[in-house]
Design an enzyme around this catalytic site. Sequence first.
Site, PDB file in Angstrom:
ATOM      1  N   HIS A   1      -3.438   7.813   6.195  1.00 56.82           N
ATOM      2  CA  HIS A   1      -3.630   6.682   5.572  1.00 56.82           C
ATOM      3  C   HIS A   1      -4.931   6.091   6.259  1.00 56.82           C
ATOM      4  O   HIS A   1      -5.705   5.440   5.015  1.00 56.82           O
ATOM      5  CB  HIS A   1      -2.442   5.526   5.969  1.00 56.82           C
ATOM      6  CG  HIS A   1      -2.560   4.437   5.535  1.00 56.82           C
ATOM      7  ND1 HIS A   1      -2.418   4.210   3.846  1.00 56.82           N
ATOM      8  CD2 HIS A   1      -2.505   3.207   5.854  1.00 56.82           C
ATOM      9  CE1 HIS A   1      -2.352   2.816   3.537  1.00 56.82           C
ATOM     10  NE2 HIS A   1      -2.514   2.265   4.910  1.00 56.82           N
TER      11      HIS A   1
ATOM     12  N   PHE B   1       1.339  -3.083   4.540  1.00 56.76           N
ATOM     13  CA  PHE B   1       2.038  -4.356   4.908  1.00 56.76           C
ATOM     14  C   PHE B   1       3.532  -4.542   4.701  1.00 56.76           C
ATOM     15  O   PHE B   1       3.835  -4.248   3.783  1.00 56.76           O
ATOM     16  CB  PHE B   1       1.102  -5.716   4.382  1.00 56.76           C
ATOM     17  CG  PHE B   1      -0.161  -5.953   4.999  1.00 56.76           C
ATOM     18  CD1 PHE B   1      -0.447  -5.337   6.182  1.00 56.76           C
ATOM     19  CD2 PHE B   1      -1.092  -6.574   4.530  1.00 56.76           C
ATOM     20  CE1 PHE B   1      -1.881  -5.344   7.028  1.00 56.76           C
ATOM     21  CE2 PHE B   1      -2.267  -6.895   5.262  1.00 56.76           C
ATOM     22  CZ  PHE B   1      -2.644  -6.349   6.321  1.00 56.76           C
TER      23      PHE B   1
ATOM     24  N   LYS C   1     -10.649   7.581   2.531  1.00 60.61           N
ATOM     25  CA  LYS C   1     -10.936   5.787   2.115  1.00 60.61           C
ATOM     26  C   LYS C   1     -12.125   5.749   2.010  1.00 60.61           C
ATOM     27  O   LYS C   1     -12.835   4.612   1.376  1.00 60.61           O
ATOM     28  CB  LYS C   1      -9.922   5.190   2.935  1.00 60.61           C
ATOM     29  CG  LYS C   1      -8.552   4.839   2.566  1.00 60.61           C
ATOM     30  CD  LYS C   1      -7.755   4.024   3.309  1.00 60.61           C
ATOM     31  CE  LYS C   1      -6.497   3.696   2.535  1.00 60.61           C
ATOM     32  NZ  LYS C   1      -5.297   4.847   2.732  1.00 60.61           N
TER      33      LYS C   1
ATOM     34  N   CYS D   1       0.754  -1.351  -0.037  1.00 59.66           N
ATOM     35  CA  CYS D   1       0.058  -0.022   0.098  1.00 59.66           C
ATOM     36  C   CYS D   1       1.011   1.322   0.053  1.00 59.66           C
ATOM     37  O   CYS D   1       0.422   2.380   0.092  1.00 59.66           O
ATOM     38  CB  CYS D   1      -0.810  -0.117   1.252  1.00 59.66           C
ATOM     39  SG  CYS D   1      -1.932  -1.529   1.281  1.00 59.66           S
TER      40      CYS D   1
END
Length: 405
Positions: free
Chosen positions: A297, A393, A329, A165
Amino acid sequence: MDVTRPRVFITGAGAATAAGIGVAPLWEAAREGRSAVGPLELARPLRSNIRIGAQIRGFDPAAHIESGVLAFCDRFTQFAVVAGDEALAQAGLARGERLGPRTATIVGTGIGGADTIELGMHNAYVTGQRVDPWSVPRLMPNGAASQLSARYGAQGPSFAVASACASGTQAIGLGAHFIRAGLVDRAIVGGAEACITASGMKGWEALRVLSPDFCRPFSKDRNGMVLGEGAGIFVLESEEAARRRGAEPLAELCGYGTSSDAADIVRPDASGAASAMSQALDDAGLPPGAIGYVNAHGTGTLANDAAEAAALHRVFGEGLRRLPVSSTKPIHGHGLGAGGAIELAVTLMALRAGIAPPTANWTTPDPKCDLDCVPGQAREVAMRYAMSNSFAFGGINAVLVLGQP
């Protein structure tokens, strides 16, 4: 700020997201807190409790890409090409103009051609049908970068960044550094992703990080993220190159920071995220107090949001109480390798408009996420600089700082 260092401008921006094709519909949806998440539409059956996603619905790639090129393009490359065409056009760079060896092309993606991979597996193991002879050029992660470089005759360095990401954000940061180092005058950069497939959804569901209903970043009742797809592509240019051809800068890319947690592969660490933010500020030559807005984020998962909030407190201290920090998001979904690039497009528009978009779906304060996350509706904010965060990740962190040109 180091006034002797070459400045890097953004002269073009393009996007393809669930909110629509183009930066304008993305910004309108983000500013209004209007979610583009909807019921999943998949090519193959899926048995799952997760039935929502932020997909680009009704997308007709043939309306945008020539048939001879389209045959080699997975869905993620199609999004990159569409967003790239918008960015190059805004920058005033025509299709017929060969950009030559002083232009780099760097596009991030988490997976690459997920749709092609799944279709190939389905044909090989389930139906026994012939696998598409162009599967390899379609699925390779550098497909988007290579297609854009060919489309615009960009003969400088061309490659993909695959950092989950953080991919898109790292690709943009690397492009800026290439320009500063004098390796190129211009870079086509960004991120692209299209991995909402039946097998992809099952993989994310198995990790137990997907929400079955709403993405609610920083809200106490958050229960996971919602996958999205799309692309964000930008044209970066040195100040000299942009001014030489009379291009209008949209913003300055002032700072880039990246770090690794070097710890747990899936559980974020606040120290690593704080380090990336501090590096980006140092790179921009700015104190934390100069930042007027942070596009977080903010995935909506329990662990990520708490870790990011802790990292923001370490970097901004008491100043965080006066700093708007929102996640968009819930609007465009988590675009994974495209996420940072899509969110940079939102950050760019927020900076230019002087508006902090809201964190949609937020309902309840969480002591672990003690932030001004702009709940409810957008807010006018006087800002000279803005920050965009991406954490991945693998413990990979990447942060960009934009400034008024």
